[in-house]
Design an enzyme around this catalytic site. Sequence first.
Site, PDB file in Angstrom:
ATOM      1  CG  HIS A 192      57.542 -41.075  32.853  1.00 46.77           C
ATOM      2  ND1 HIS A 192      57.469 -42.460  33.257  1.00 46.77           N
ATOM      3  CD2 HIS A 192      56.908 -40.195  33.526  1.00 46.77           C
ATOM      4  CE1 HIS A 192      57.006 -42.295  34.473  1.00 46.77           C
ATOM      5  NE2 HIS A 192      56.403 -40.977  34.846  1.00 46.77           N
ATOM      6  CD  GLU A 434      52.129 -42.199  42.090  1.00 49.49           C
ATOM      7  OE1 GLU A 434      52.219 -42.244  41.061  1.00 49.49           O
ATOM      8  OE2 GLU A 434      53.140 -41.980  42.904  1.00 49.49           O
ATOM      9  CG  ASP A 458      52.610 -45.012  38.515  1.00 46.33           C
ATOM     10  OD1 ASP A 458      53.243 -45.977  37.889  1.00 46.33           O
ATOM     11  OD2 ASP A 458      53.323 -43.875  39.055  1.00 46.33           O
ATOM     12  CB  CYS A 505      49.115 -34.724  38.952  1.00 45.74           C
ATOM     13  SG  CYS A 505      49.868 -35.867  40.071  1.00 45.74           S
TER      14      CYS A 505
HETATM   15  C1  PEP Z   1      50.785 -40.800  38.001  1.00 48.42           C
HETATM   16  O1  PEP Z   1      51.501 -41.739  38.109  1.00 48.42           O
HETATM   17  O2  PEP Z   1      49.961 -40.411  37.403  1.00 48.42           O
HETATM   18  C2  PEP Z   1      51.920 -39.527  37.927  1.00 48.42           C
HETATM   19  C3  PEP Z   1      51.405 -38.361  37.620  1.00 48.42           C
HETATM   20  O3  PEP Z   1      53.144 -39.738  38.202  1.00 48.42           O
HETATM   21  P1  PEP Z   1      54.171 -40.244  37.072  1.00 48.42           P
HETATM   22  O4  PEP Z   1      53.454 -40.282  35.560  1.00 48.42           O
HETATM   23  O5  PEP Z   1      55.488 -39.496  36.894  1.00 48.42           O
HETATM   24  O6  PEP Z   1      54.530 -41.722  37.450  1.00 48.42           O
HETATM   25 MG    MG Z   2      53.178 -42.159  39.221  1.00 48.68          MG
END
Ligand code: PEP
Ligand code: MG
Length: 576
Positions: A192, A434, A458, A505
């Site tokens: 993140h 995911e 994920d 996303c």
């Molecule tokens: C993902 O897992 O691709 C996602 C967009 O969620 P995060 O990165 O916040 O886990």
């Molecule tokens: Mg995710």
Amino acid sequence: MKKMKGLCGSPGYGIGTAVIWKNTTTKPPRYAVDDRATEETRLKRAREACDARLCELEEKTAAEVGEAEAEIFSAHRMILSDETFFENALARVEPERLNIEYLIYDECRKVVATFAELDDAYLKERAADIENVCNDVIRRLLGESAPSAPNAGTDVEDVILVAGNLTPEETVRMDKTKLRGFVTEKGGITSHAVILAKAMGLPAIVGLPGALENVAPQDKVLIDGFTGEVIIQPDEEAYKAFLGKYEKWKKLESQYELASCLHSETRDGFHVDVDVNVGDAWSIRDFDAKKCDGIGLFRTEFIYMGVSDYPGEDVQYEIYKDIASRASGKEVIIRTLDVGGDKQLEYMGLRKESNPFLGCRAIRLCLARPDIFNTQLRAILRASSHGNVKVMFPMIANLEEVRLAKECLEKAKRSLREEGAVFDENIPVGIMVETPAAVFISDQLAQAVDFFSVGSNDLIQYITAADRMNESVQHLYDSCNLSVLRSMREVSRSAAACGIPWGICGEVASEERLVPLWVALGVSELSVAPSQVGKIKQLVRRMDRKTLEPEMERILDMDSIAGARDALDAILENLP
Ligand code: PEP
Ligand code: MG
């Protein structure tokens, strides 16, 4: 001059001066004192303040989560009440004429070093606890109430932050105005901290062991987020060459900025929305609806970070309402709270898990804590009357979770109806695909929801069994793994069969070599970091979907990752 190479976290070039962040024991100033009594009183007050805070956390956790989880804080209180440890520090005040915060820091270092030599995971954990408690006491002695930001208090103008690791919370708390990029020893390419760097358009290099050893404070540092290269104390020639690349990149960036307002349609007339991912205060503040087709992912957990307690319904409502109104009718997909994994909230008192990414995170946590979930759902629903708001549930692994989450949504709707509140009765409900489990039952899930959004960050880690945070398995965490690519095809087929839109996303939405594949599979929306919108729109406009379709089928039949990657690169290269 020294050169090092890490993993490419976030693209771009950064030029600046090193600021080192060691998120171990806070190093306090060292100064002379001559009165033990004064230091003793200061220490007593600091310990009392820490104890009061721990007590609060302990009670809150016991009431809201459970007695077992509250024990983290009672263990910290026990460390805090260890008279021998603090007396060791106090006893040194007069003979050494040193301030108490420095002595605590020094005693803590000794204890941690002793524990580090032991081959016992439990004791190592305990060393971390001692460090946390000491940091807390030191901060109180320094007059701070919350942990300071990694680059706080520096007068360096252009900061390249070099750290062992950066948690999402630390990343959120950083002073962005002077930050030109960061380098971390640990962490993977979709951690993140990296996602936030992309959102800010900042270059980042991760997974670079030895960075802290090789970079000294005030060193001139150049970072290349495209290759992972870090140049420390460059000579004139290297600096000049880097500056040339940097300036070219800046020019290209301004071109992309212009392209972000374009309509993104393929040459044969297929439209693909290019949305943005937002979440941290910075990306929310700078969100500009003219420069994208909407918000494809609002990571709401960032609202819960950097604060000392749960944000209430009204606080959340104001944030969602503001962004929904500013989106001027474009879609705003609000993802419900996704904590756990690498995103931890101290006040939530979550139990330490040995596999946090396989643990109680995201929708699992929300279903286990209906009070928190309900507050957020009510806030989202209320905001839905101010724009084109959609709600999305993360980490779905079975149909039951979808049903339960939808029941919670209906309950929130009922309570709002009773209060006469205005909201969108037909708010679209989507899920993040995911988990491999969700891919396998995507045909059934598609019948239960209004849209899909693939969380590839994920999904890749679960399919390849390679932790997205662990730099030593990043070679396996591969977006071109054919299992990943075929999963995408599966999701696209399920969505098409039910006539629902599907988007992406995760970070692969802006991985250039893969965008032709997503377009060929019929993706309706790519949600990317704001800095990537223009680039992706320009790319989509160069494609002919019908020509790409058979080429992509051929790639999905290949028997090697390298083969697939080369073929994708060749297609990208040959786009008009
Ligand atoms: C993902 O897992 O691709 C996602 C967009 O969620 P995060 O990165 O916040 O886990
Ligand atoms: Mg995710």
